[in-house]
Design an enzyme around this catalytic site. Structure first.
Site, PDB file in Angstrom:
ATOM      1  N   ARG A   1      -8.713  -0.241   4.167  1.00 16.07           N
ATOM      2  CA  ARG A   1      -7.656   0.730   3.544  1.00 16.07           C
ATOM      3  C   ARG A   1      -6.249   0.211   3.464  1.00 16.07           C
ATOM      4  O   ARG A   1      -5.645   0.323   2.312  1.00 16.07           O
ATOM      5  CB  ARG A   1      -7.437   1.772   4.624  1.00 16.07           C
ATOM      6  CG  ARG A   1      -8.453   2.889   4.982  1.00 16.07           C
ATOM      7  CD  ARG A   1      -7.983   3.764   6.208  1.00 16.07           C
ATOM      8  NE  ARG A   1      -6.955   4.564   5.344  1.00 16.07           N
ATOM      9  CZ  ARG A   1      -6.333   5.638   6.122  1.00 16.07           C
ATOM     10  NH1 ARG A   1      -6.801   6.120   7.278  1.00 16.07           N
ATOM     11  NH2 ARG A   1      -5.180   6.166   5.607  1.00 16.07           N
ATOM     12  N   CYS A  35      -4.677  12.401  12.392  1.00 11.61           N
ATOM     13  CA  CYS A  35      -5.683  11.330  12.470  1.00 11.61           C
ATOM     14  C   CYS A  35      -5.507  10.529  13.801  1.00 11.61           C
ATOM     15  O   CYS A  35      -4.887  10.928  14.775  1.00 11.61           O
ATOM     16  CB  CYS A  35      -5.182  10.412  11.322  1.00 11.61           C
ATOM     17  SG  CYS A  35      -3.307   9.486  11.661  1.00 11.61           S
ATOM     18  N   ASP A  86       3.992  -0.033  12.086  1.00  8.29           N
ATOM     19  CA  ASP A  86       2.937  -0.573  11.464  1.00  8.29           C
ATOM     20  C   ASP A  86       2.646  -1.834  11.922  1.00  8.29           C
ATOM     21  O   ASP A  86       1.643  -2.309  11.598  1.00  8.29           O
ATOM     22  CB  ASP A  86       3.055  -0.334  10.093  1.00  8.29           C
ATOM     23  CG  ASP A  86       3.005   1.202   9.495  1.00  8.29           C
ATOM     24  OD1 ASP A  86       3.357   1.398   8.333  1.00  8.29           O
ATOM     25  OD2 ASP A  86       2.795   2.006  10.239  1.00  8.29           O
ATOM     26  N   ILE A 100       7.395   6.197  17.150  1.00  4.34           N
ATOM     27  CA  ILE A 100       7.216   6.972  16.170  1.00  4.34           C
ATOM     28  C   ILE A 100       5.971   7.963  16.175  1.00  4.34           C
ATOM     29  O   ILE A 100       6.035   8.945  15.847  1.00  4.34           O
ATOM     30  CB  ILE A 100       7.071   5.949  14.976  1.00  4.34           C
ATOM     31  CG1 ILE A 100       8.151   5.046  14.687  1.00  4.34           C
ATOM     32  CG2 ILE A 100       6.774   6.866  13.680  1.00  4.34           C
ATOM     33  CD1 ILE A 100       9.394   5.730  14.244  1.00  4.34           C
ATOM     34  N   ARG A 104      -3.414  10.599   3.992  1.00  2.56           N
ATOM     35  CA  ARG A 104      -2.036  11.130   4.269  1.00  2.56           C
ATOM     36  C   ARG A 104      -1.266  11.242   3.125  1.00  2.56           C
ATOM     37  O   ARG A 104      -0.599  12.405   2.740  1.00  2.56           O
ATOM     38  CB  ARG A 104      -1.583  10.727   5.253  1.00  2.56           C
ATOM     39  CG  ARG A 104       0.018  10.868   5.465  1.00  2.56           C
ATOM     40  CD  ARG A 104       0.150  11.943   6.652  1.00  2.56           C
ATOM     41  NE  ARG A 104       1.569  12.349   6.692  1.00  2.56           N
ATOM     42  CZ  ARG A 104       1.744  13.499   7.462  1.00  2.56           C
ATOM     43  NH1 ARG A 104       0.886  14.142   8.059  1.00  2.56           N
ATOM     44  NH2 ARG A 104       3.045  13.798   7.661  1.00  2.56           N
ATOM     45  N   ARG A 158       0.644  14.259  13.045  1.00  8.14           N
ATOM     46  CA  ARG A 158       1.130  13.962  11.621  1.00  8.14           C
ATOM     47  C   ARG A 158       1.582  15.530  10.911  1.00  8.14           C
ATOM     48  O   ARG A 158       0.884  15.833   9.943  1.00  8.14           O
ATOM     49  CB  ARG A 158      -0.077  13.346  10.872  1.00  8.14           C
ATOM     50  CG  ARG A 158      -0.653  11.892  11.482  1.00  8.14           C
ATOM     51  CD  ARG A 158       0.305  10.816  11.506  1.00  8.14           C
ATOM     52  NE  ARG A 158       0.769  10.479  10.286  1.00  8.14           N
ATOM     53  CZ  ARG A 158       0.373   9.449   9.599  1.00  8.14           C
ATOM     54  NH1 ARG A 158      -0.940   9.120   9.928  1.00  8.14           N
ATOM     55  NH2 ARG A 158       0.863   8.935   8.649  1.00  8.14           N
ATOM     56  N   LYS A 196       0.875  -1.211  -0.104  1.00  4.68           N
ATOM     57  CA  LYS A 196      -0.051   0.048   0.090  1.00  4.68           C
ATOM     58  C   LYS A 196       0.822   1.173   0.185  1.00  4.68           C
ATOM     59  O   LYS A 196       0.477   2.166  -0.841  1.00  4.68           O
ATOM     60  CB  LYS A 196      -0.794   0.045   1.430  1.00  4.68           C
ATOM     61  CG  LYS A 196      -1.687   1.332   1.620  1.00  4.68           C
ATOM     62  CD  LYS A 196      -2.304   1.484   2.622  1.00  4.68           C
ATOM     63  CE  LYS A 196      -1.609   1.590   4.085  1.00  4.68           C
ATOM     64  NZ  LYS A 196      -1.452   3.108   4.640  1.00  4.68           N
ATOM     65  N   ASN A 197       1.717   1.446   0.806  1.00  6.74           N
ATOM     66  CA  ASN A 197       2.671   2.501   1.040  1.00  6.74           C
ATOM     67  C   ASN A 197       3.750   2.661   0.175  1.00  6.74           C
ATOM     68  O   ASN A 197       4.419   3.493  -0.075  1.00  6.74           O
ATOM     69  CB  ASN A 197       3.157   2.685   2.434  1.00  6.74           C
ATOM     70  CG  ASN A 197       2.291   2.739   3.542  1.00  6.74           C
ATOM     71  OD1 ASN A 197       0.904   2.863   3.195  1.00  6.74           O
ATOM     72  ND2 ASN A 197       2.508   2.478   4.888  1.00  6.74           N
TER      73      ASN A 197
HETATM   74  C1  EPZ Z   1       4.417   6.712   6.306  1.00  5.86           C
HETATM   75  O1  EPZ Z   1       3.470   7.880   7.037  1.00  5.86           O
HETATM   76  C2  EPZ Z   1       3.331   5.696   6.401  1.00  5.86           C
HETATM   77  N1  EPZ Z   1       2.146   6.057   5.228  1.00  5.86           N
HETATM   78  C3  EPZ Z   1       2.895   5.189   7.616  1.00  5.86           C
HETATM   79  O2  EPZ Z   1       1.868   4.047   7.279  1.00  5.86           O
HETATM   80  C4  EPZ Z   1       3.850   4.654   8.337  1.00  5.86           C
HETATM   81  O3  EPZ Z   1       3.455   4.566   9.774  1.00  5.86           O
HETATM   82  C5  EPZ Z   1       4.948   5.964   8.650  1.00  5.86           C
HETATM   83  O4  EPZ Z   1       5.290   6.192   7.353  1.00  5.86           O
HETATM   84  C6  EPZ Z   1       6.210   5.766   9.463  1.00  5.86           C
HETATM   85  O5  EPZ Z   1       6.741   4.292   8.901  1.00  5.86           O
HETATM   86  C7  EPZ Z   1       2.489   6.132   4.010  1.00  5.86           C
HETATM   87  O6  EPZ Z   1       3.577   5.775   3.672  1.00  5.86           O
HETATM   88  C8  EPZ Z   1       1.133   6.548   3.306  1.00  5.86           C
HETATM   89  P1  EPZ Z   1       6.463   9.885   8.731  1.00  5.86           P
HETATM   90  P2  EPZ Z   1       4.453   9.048   7.113  1.00  5.86           P
HETATM   91  O7  EPZ Z   1       6.406  11.269   8.045  1.00  5.86           O
HETATM   92  O8  EPZ Z   1       5.038   9.468   5.958  1.00  5.86           O
HETATM   93  C9  EPZ Z   1       6.932  12.936  12.378  1.00  5.86           C
HETATM   94  C10 EPZ Z   1       0.068   2.580   7.761  1.00  5.86           C
HETATM   95  O9  EPZ Z   1      -0.486   2.112   8.885  1.00  5.86           O
HETATM   96  N2  EPZ Z   1       7.129  14.008  11.416  1.00  5.86           N
HETATM   97  O10 EPZ Z   1       7.685   8.877   8.544  1.00  5.86           O
HETATM   98  O11 EPZ Z   1       3.353  10.101   7.282  1.00  5.86           O
HETATM   99  C11 EPZ Z   1       5.805  12.403  12.536  1.00  5.86           C
HETATM  100  O12 EPZ Z   1       5.060  13.136  13.543  1.00  5.86           O
HETATM  101  C12 EPZ Z   1       0.548   4.088   7.854  1.00  5.86           C
HETATM  102  O13 EPZ Z   1       0.279   1.936   6.657  1.00  5.86           O
HETATM  103  C13 EPZ Z   1       7.205  15.353  11.488  1.00  5.86           C
HETATM  104  O14 EPZ Z   1       7.577  15.758  12.791  1.00  5.86           O
HETATM  105  O15 EPZ Z   1       5.188   9.211   8.428  1.00  5.86           O
HETATM  106  C14 EPZ Z   1       5.891  11.118  13.109  1.00  5.86           C
HETATM  107  O16 EPZ Z   1       6.197  10.992  14.742  1.00  5.86           O
HETATM  108  C15 EPZ Z   1       0.143   4.556   9.271  1.00  5.86           C
HETATM  109  N3  EPZ Z   1       7.278  16.250  10.658  1.00  5.86           N
HETATM  110  C16 EPZ Z   1       7.164  10.610  12.276  1.00  5.86           C
HETATM  111  O17 EPZ Z   1       7.728  11.850  11.949  1.00  5.86           O
HETATM  112  C17 EPZ Z   1       6.898  15.972   9.298  1.00  5.86           C
HETATM  113  O18 EPZ Z   1       7.056  16.788   8.522  1.00  5.86           O
HETATM  114  C18 EPZ Z   1       7.270   9.868  11.236  1.00  5.86           C
HETATM  115  O19 EPZ Z   1       6.218  10.204  10.186  1.00  5.86           O
HETATM  116  C19 EPZ Z   1       6.632  14.564   8.897  1.00  5.86           C
HETATM  117  C20 EPZ Z   1       6.711  13.852   9.993  1.00  5.86           C
END
Ligand code: EPZ
Length: 458
Positions: free
Chosen positions: A411, A128, A319, A341, A104, A133, A34-35
């Protein structure tokens, strides 16, 4: 079973009826990731030539992302698990909030649209169920590449600085290895003038898959999967064909379900080194793992309690934290699960305790004392991975369970109940039935509220 994503309330009244205690046996086919599929769809906006994507999972999130691209004028043809994407004539307009809300990955389009058209307007993705996020890493990186960004009435408006005709390469260091921010910036930098270096980049396999496809399109990206990625911008990207990598999170979910029910199954296709951290923890907790080419077999034995701490790849994936917690509820001994995370990713704990689990959460750390058994009951998933955890708990428990919240599950898991039933589980998707309120279940207010919402939707 992929339901119409815009028909979400329809999903609210569906549930999975699971007759516990289950044993799984046989082989399960893993769908495309998916991702990965979501970001590859966003990347298709970078070219005006055709992109053919194979092994695309049939999921409501993919459907939502496809609707977003169609709203931009992209032509999409779906043939089974193949998507043919034609972004020749797309017009930039604001994406309607109701299309992007709750997805997202829609925000990841901003980098591609900005790089190709010099401007983009995308609603703020917002928080969410699992956390706030934020998008500061995306914004800071795009600023460094020469974009001016303002946020007005919850819309992120980006455009290339007046005096420039293209984004320009920059050295960017991320404060946290954000998957989405790394992907957004790779897409933006692929058409920028000059070299971009992203330090503290995320290393997830889905990012490597994105860079593989972009390089097929003519991009010049080096060291994807390392924490320092180099992108030499090019003027134009061309079309290509690409096959989405297998979903490591789906594969891990099935392996954990097998461990939790002392079953022996094989998952395939899968790329074993995408799951190293998870396989190590499954072995440490007593399961036997056999890796052979693109398949992994597990022989679930009695389960020992082990500690896990989620971390960016190649660490233990956030995840799979919820599914692994379902496993630890019946492990021998005490375990500790630390979620590092996301700030609110323990929504499954309340119901696991209702089923007989013994879990205490403090500051995003769950202390778990293994119990002998879990009691089946009516359950409501509150996010994608919590829903998977509750289904695993239902497989472990005796009696019947009904799991609601399938609008979350659908999803990220393609035909989940079909795959489980092929593994020997007695599971059926029931529609539009009133929830049988099992009076002896102690329900907290939030669960009662969820159940009454569902009854209303039924
Ligand atoms: C991706 O989300 C995945 N989604 C998530 O999968 C996954 O859990 C996550 O990466 C972590 O591996 C998709 O790829 C569509 P991040 P993403 O930005 O990119 C902080 C699932 O269940 N952060 O790596 O949104 C954030 O708050 C979903 O399949 C900032 O601080 O995750 C978090 O604590 C859920 N500033 C950490 O980084 C930013 O600008 C990781 O978030 C962006 C993120």
């Amino acid at each position: 079973m992929v339901c119409e994503s815009n028909n979400k309330s329809y999903l609210k009244s569906q549930n999975l009826k699971i007759i516990g205690r289950s044993t799984l046996r046989g082989e399960v086919k893993i769908s495309g990731a998916k991702n990965s599929a979501l970001v590859l769809l966003a990347a298709s906006l970078l070219t005006d030539e055709k992109i053919i994507l194979d092994n695309v999972p049939l999921l409501t999130d993919v459907e939502k992302m496809s609707n977003i691209l169609k709203n931009l004028g992209v032509k999409l043809q779906t043939k089974d698990h193949q998507l043919i994407i034609d972004s020749t004539n797309i017009s930039i307009k604001e994406l309607p909030y109701e299309l992007v809300n709750g997805l997202r990955a829609s925000f990841f389009c901003i980098g591609a649209l900005l790089a190709r058209f010099g401007e983009a307007s995308i609603p703020l993705p917002g928080g969410c169920n699992i956390g706030k996020r934020p998008i500061n890493e995306h914004i800071n990186g795009l600023n460094a590449l020469g974009a001016e960004i303002i946020i007005e009435k919850e819309i992120v408006k980006a455009k290339i600085k007046e005096e420039k005709s293209r984004l320009y390469g920059a050295n960017i260091r991320l404060n946290c290895p954000s998957v989405g921010a790394t992907e957004t910036l790779i897409m933006a930098a692929s058409l920028a003038q000059g070299r971009t270096v992203i330090e503290n980049a995320a290393r997830e396999p889905e990012i490597q898959d994105l860079c593989q496809m972009l390089n097929k399109m003519g991009a010049k990206i080096y060291d994807a999967g390392k924490e320092k990625i180099i992108i030499d911008g090019v003027k134009k990207l061309h079309g290509c064909s690409h096959k989405v990598i297998p979903d490591r999170i789906e594969a891990g979910t099935f392996l954990i379900a097998a461990a939790a029910t002392s079953s022996s199954i094989t998952v395939s296709p899968v790329i074993p080194n995408h799951l190293e951290a998870v396989l190590n923890k499954l072995e440490e907790s007593g399961s036997k793992i056999i890796k052979k080419g693109n398949s992994i077999s597990i022989n679930g034995k009695s389960i020992k309690a082990v500690d896990i701490k989620t971390a960016p790849f190649p660490g233990f994936p956030t995840d799979l934290q919820a599914p692994f917690m379902a496993l630890m509820t019946i492990a021998k001994g005490s375990s500790k699960i630390s979620e590092t995370i996301f700030e609110n990713r323990m929504n499954h704990v309340e119901l696991l305790n209702q089923m007989g689990g013994s879990i205490i959460v403090k500051n995003n750390i769950a202390q778990i004392i293994g119990v002998k058994k879990l009691r089946g009951m009516t359950l409501v998933g509150s996010d994608l991975r919590s829903s998977a955890a509750l289904i695993i708990a239902a497989l472990i428990s005796n009696r019947v369970s009904r799991v609601y919240g399938l609008e979350h599950l659908d999803r990220g898991y393609e035909n989940f109940e079909l795959k489980l039933s092929h593994l020997g589980v007695n599971i059926t998707r029931e529609k539009n039935i009133k929830i049988k309120d099992v009076s002896n279940d102690r329900k907290t207010d939030s669960i009662k509220k969820n159940l009454s919402d569902i009854n209303k939707a039924a």
